[in-house]
Design a protein around this motif. Structure first.
Motif, PDB file in Angstrom:
ATOM      1  N   UNK A 356       0.852  -1.187   0.000  1.00 31.32           N
ATOM      2  CA  UNK A 356       0.000   0.000   0.000  1.00 31.32           C
ATOM      3  C   UNK A 356       0.883   1.229   0.000  1.00 31.32           C
ATOM      4  N   UNK A 357       0.568   2.174  -0.879  1.00 35.48           N
ATOM      5  CA  UNK A 357       1.256   3.457  -0.927  1.00 35.48           C
ATOM      6  C   UNK A 357       0.205   4.545  -0.783  1.00 35.48           C
ATOM      7  N   UNK A 358       0.566   5.596  -0.050  1.00 34.74           N
ATOM      8  CA  UNK A 358      -0.363   6.706   0.125  1.00 34.74           C
ATOM      9  C   UNK A 358       0.424   7.994   0.285  1.00 34.74           C
ATOM     10  N   UNK A 359      -0.182   9.082  -0.175  1.00 37.12           N
ATOM     11  CA  UNK A 359       0.366  10.429  -0.017  1.00 37.12           C
ATOM     12  C   UNK A 359      -0.744  11.279   0.570  1.00 37.12           C
ATOM     13  N   UNK A 360      -0.506  11.817   1.779  1.00 35.31           N
ATOM     14  CA  UNK A 360      -1.520  12.616   2.486  1.00 35.31           C
ATOM     15  C   UNK A 360      -0.905  13.970   2.810  1.00 35.31           C
ATOM     16  N   UNK A 361      -1.549  15.017   2.352  1.00 35.90           N
ATOM     17  CA  UNK A 361      -1.099  16.358   2.705  1.00 35.90           C
ATOM     18  C   UNK A 361      -2.106  17.013   3.643  1.00 35.90           C
ATOM     19  N   UNK A 362      -1.580  17.777   4.583  1.00 37.67           N
ATOM     20  CA  UNK A 362      -2.451  18.500   5.513  1.00 37.67           C
ATOM     21  C   UNK A 362      -3.105  19.669   4.810  1.00 37.67           C
ATOM     22  N   UNK A 363      -3.992  20.303   5.525  1.00 35.51           N
ATOM     23  CA  UNK A 363      -4.705  21.437   4.947  1.00 35.51           C
ATOM     24  C   UNK A 363      -3.745  22.609   4.766  1.00 35.51           C
ATOM     25  N   UNK A 364      -3.597  23.112   3.541  1.00 33.67           N
ATOM     26  CA  UNK A 364      -2.724  24.271   3.346  1.00 33.67           C
ATOM     27  C   UNK A 364      -3.349  25.500   3.985  1.00 33.67           C
ATOM     28  N   UNK A 365      -2.515  26.348   4.556  1.00 36.52           N
ATOM     29  CA  UNK A 365      -3.072  27.525   5.202  1.00 36.52           C
ATOM     30  C   UNK A 365      -2.225  28.743   4.976  1.00 36.52           C
ATOM     31  N   UNK A 366      -2.824  29.892   5.151  1.00 37.36           N
ATOM     32  CA  UNK A 366      -2.129  31.174   5.072  1.00 37.36           C
ATOM     33  C   UNK A 366      -1.614  31.455   3.694  1.00 37.36           C
ATOM     34  N   UNK A 367      -0.477  32.127   3.689  1.00 41.60           N
ATOM     35  CA  UNK A 367       0.100  32.551   2.410  1.00 41.60           C
ATOM     36  C   UNK A 367       0.896  31.469   1.751  1.00 41.60           C
ATOM     37  N   UNK A 368       1.050  30.375   2.390  1.00 42.02           N
ATOM     38  CA  UNK A 368       1.833  29.308   1.805  1.00 42.02           C
ATOM     39  C   UNK A 368       1.020  28.427   0.925  1.00 42.02           C
ATOM     40  N   UNK A 369       0.143  28.981   0.137  1.00 43.71           N
ATOM     41  CA  UNK A 369      -0.707  28.200  -0.733  1.00 43.71           C
ATOM     42  C   UNK A 369       0.062  27.594  -1.867  1.00 43.71           C
ATOM     43  N   UNK A 370      -0.664  27.071  -2.813  1.00 43.66           N
ATOM     44  CA  UNK A 370      -0.046  26.406  -3.946  1.00 43.66           C
ATOM     45  C   UNK A 370       0.689  27.361  -4.838  1.00 43.66           C
ATOM     46  N   UNK A 371       1.470  26.788  -5.725  1.00 40.83           N
ATOM     47  CA  UNK A 371       2.265  27.580  -6.655  1.00 40.83           C
ATOM     48  C   UNK A 371       1.494  27.981  -7.883  1.00 40.83           C
ATOM     49  N   UNK A 372       0.183  27.785  -7.906  1.00 38.76           N
ATOM     50  CA  UNK A 372      -0.680  28.122  -9.032  1.00 38.76           C
ATOM     51  C   UNK A 372      -0.200  27.454 -10.316  1.00 38.76           C
ATOM     52  N   UNK A 373       0.076  26.137 -10.225  1.00 39.66           N
ATOM     53  CA  UNK A 373       0.495  25.373 -11.393  1.00 39.66           C
ATOM     54  C   UNK A 373      -0.728  24.906 -12.164  1.00 39.66           C
ATOM     55  N   UNK A 374      -0.643  24.871 -13.483  1.00 37.99           N
ATOM     56  CA  UNK A 374      -1.796  24.403 -14.265  1.00 37.99           C
ATOM     57  C   UNK A 374      -2.025  22.916 -14.052  1.00 37.99           C
ATOM     58  N   UNK A 375      -3.272  22.506 -14.144  1.00 41.18           N
ATOM     59  CA  UNK A 375      -3.627  21.094 -13.945  1.00 41.18           C
ATOM     60  C   UNK A 375      -4.601  20.678 -15.024  1.00 41.18           C
ATOM     61  N   UNK A 376      -4.286  19.529 -15.677  1.00 37.39           N
ATOM     62  CA  UNK A 376      -5.183  19.027 -16.714  1.00 37.39           C
ATOM     63  C   UNK A 376      -6.252  18.097 -16.185  1.00 37.39           C
ATOM     64  N   UNK A 377      -6.122  17.680 -14.903  1.00 40.95           N
ATOM     65  CA  UNK A 377      -7.131  16.805 -14.324  1.00 40.95           C
ATOM     66  C   UNK A 377      -7.055  15.362 -14.783  1.00 40.95           C
ATOM     67  N   UNK A 378      -5.961  14.959 -15.463  1.00 46.86           N
ATOM     68  CA  UNK A 378      -5.860  13.598 -15.991  1.00 46.86           C
ATOM     69  C   UNK A 378      -4.958  12.701 -15.155  1.00 46.86           C
ATOM     70  N   UNK A 379      -4.189  13.289 -14.218  1.00 44.62           N
ATOM     71  CA  UNK A 379      -3.234  12.484 -13.475  1.00 44.62           C
ATOM     72  C   UNK A 379      -3.884  11.421 -12.621  1.00 44.62           C
ATOM     73  N   UNK A 380      -4.860  11.814 -11.784  1.00 44.48           N
ATOM     74  CA  UNK A 380      -5.518  10.848 -10.912  1.00 44.48           C
ATOM     75  C   UNK A 380      -6.326   9.834 -11.705  1.00 44.48           C
ATOM     76  N   UNK A 381      -6.924  10.273 -12.804  1.00 45.11           N
ATOM     77  CA  UNK A 381      -7.683   9.336 -13.658  1.00 45.11           C
ATOM     78  C   UNK A 381      -6.758   8.281 -14.240  1.00 45.11           C
ATOM     79  N   UNK A 382      -5.591   8.718 -14.716  1.00 46.90           N
ATOM     80  CA  UNK A 382      -4.631   7.761 -15.261  1.00 46.90           C
ATOM     81  C   UNK A 382      -4.110   6.804 -14.210  1.00 46.90           C
ATOM     82  N   UNK A 383      -3.864   7.317 -12.991  1.00 46.05           N
ATOM     83  CA  UNK A 383      -3.405   6.441 -11.917  1.00 46.05           C
ATOM     84  C   UNK A 383      -4.456   5.388 -11.574  1.00 46.05           C
ATOM     85  N   UNK A 384      -5.710   5.804 -11.500  1.00 47.47           N
ATOM     86  CA  UNK A 384      -6.784   4.850 -11.198  1.00 47.47           C
ATOM     87  C   UNK A 384      -6.835   3.750 -12.252  1.00 47.47           C
ATOM     88  N   UNK A 385      -6.726   4.108 -13.510  1.00 49.49           N
ATOM     89  CA  UNK A 385      -6.782   3.110 -14.589  1.00 49.49           C
ATOM     90  C   UNK A 385      -5.621   2.134 -14.490  1.00 49.49           C
TER      91      UNK A 385
END
Length: 422
Positions: A356-385
């Motif tokens: 079993x492998x898992x990646x869990x991130x805590x809730x991001x907070x404050x100014x340390x948000x994401x880097x605003x990277x573009x996402x195509x929405x296909x990564x998790x779908x491909x992993x599931x397949x």
């Protein structure tokens, strides 16, 4: 109009004959049989009774009608045989007898109508024996020593056998051969149609194989490019912020960007190299043993990530290890994109029922948000397949505390051998 190779060309028919030459053959045989029957009838009866000219003409007409029945032999093969049986006591038309028996045996299906062929042939044989016996027992004008009775019976039987058995046997052989050839032709047409269908199915399978291969390569390129470029974007953002304040740290970030970029190029070369390989051996995939290096790269990009390994180390198939590696890689990429600055936990757990492998991130907070990277929405779908294709389970979604979890479990049947955890 052009015709397909398997399509049969229609044959021009003439009444019940398939070809004009068949009609000419039957008419010619009927004419010869009519002449023979007429002459044999007149000769047979003239030797025993006195015939008037009217009787001779009538007998000639009856013989001609009997012999002319051969015209019907292809349409109704039993008619000439029945005519022969009726007329044989008064005449012996050899051509009519031979051709009618041959046609009967050649035309009719032997398994389904064997009793008709046997019964009519047996009657013809018996009548031929009877006619020959009558001919030999009738006293003639010549003074010739007659053979004994058993000799006369033997001669009559041999003559009857010569007149009936060869045409029946020949007809059975020719008919069986013709039906065999027809069945082989039908089978050849069926095989040709089946081969066309198999060719279409092969083309469809090849098309699906090409589509699956394109999908697989697209997934691999997405996994490699998305993760590496995400790290490069994170480093670039950090470099932009600290370039003027901390030149030494900025140089370190620039060096890490170069290393990540070179790794991305190497992995892309490996993926694209599959398209140019002459053999079927794929390049060595990323494995679970490379997870510490993958986590270190995320740490170097500023992510607070921890790696926990539990259970006895097991080696899985190359495809399974690469899939598990890609799941962790995709989870870290998503954390870089959407949870910058949050605590991330990576778990690798070996169990008797699999890994079993898992990646869990805590809730991001404050100014340390994401880097605003573009996402195509296909990564998790491909992993599931990919995980489901290996018989495993895959889940992803938000946590109760606002974090996000990506988890996959691969079955133990994919394991190669077990090793003690070091």
């Amino acid at each position: 109009m052009s015709k397909s190779p398997g399509e049969r060309v229609p044959v021009r028919s003439f009444w019940w004959w398939k070809r004009p030459r068949s009609a000419l053959l039957d008419i010619g045989l009927a004419v010869l049989a009519a002449l023979e029957c007429a002459l044999s009838t007149i000769a047979f009866l003239s030797a025993r009774v006195h015939l008037s000219s009217t009787a001779v003409a009538g007998l000639a007409l009856l013989g001609a009608l009997a012999g002319g029945s051969l015209v019907l032999r292809r349409r109704w093969p039993a008619v000439p045989v029945l005519v022969t049986l009726v007329a044989m006591p008064g005449m012996l038309g050899v051509l009519l007898l031979v051709v009618s028996l041959y046609t009967l045996a050649e035309t009719w299906e032997w398994p389904s109508r064997r009793w008709r062929v046997v019964s009519l042939s047996a009657l013809a044989f018996a009548e031929a024996v009877a006619v020959m016996m009558v001919s030999m027992l009738t006293p003639g004008d010549a003074v010739v020593e007659e053979p004994p009775l058993w000799g006369q019976v033997l001669i009559a039987v041999l003559v009857a056998v010569g007149l009936t058995v060869p045409p029946v046997v020949t007809g059975l052989y020719v008919g069986a051969r013709r039906r065999l050839i027809d069945s082989l032709k039908d089978r050849a047409h069926g095989l040709e149609a089946e081969l066309d269908l198999l060719a279409e199915q092969a083309q469809e399978r090849a098309r699906r194989a090409r589509l699956e291969e394109r999908t697989r390569i697209a997934r691999e390129m997405h996994d490699v490019v998305a993760h590496r470029v995400s790290l490069m974007v994170v480093h670039a953002g950090a470099l932009e912020r600290i370039a003027a304040k901390d030149p030494q740290k900025a140089a370190q970030s620039a060096k890490l960007m170069g290393e990540v970029g070179r790794q991305a190029l190497n992995e892309l070369r490996e993926i694209l190299g599959v398209l140019r390989m002459d053999d079927e051996r794929p390049p060595e995939p990323d494995s679970l043993a490379g997870l510490p290096r993958l986590v270190d790269q995320s740490r170097a990009a500023g992510m607070a990530v921890t790696l926990t390994v539990s259970g006895s180390r097991q080696e899985f198939t190359g495809e399974a290890e690469q899939t598990a590696y890609r799941v962790v890689q995709e989870g870290l990429t998503n954390a870089h994109k959407h949870a910058g600055g949050a605590q991330v936990s990576v778990l690798l757990a070996y169990a008797p029922n699999g890994v079993r492998v898992s990646v869990v991130n805590a809730c991001p907070g404050g100014a340390g948000g994401g880097a605003e990277l573009p996402s195509g929405g296909n990564g998790l779908v491909g992993m599931r397949e990919r995980v489901i294709a290996l018989g495993g389970t895959f889940s992803s979604g938000p946590e109760a505390d606002g974090g996000f979890r990506v988890e996959a479990v691969l079955p133990s049947r994919l394991a190669v051998r077990a090793e003690p955890l070091r």
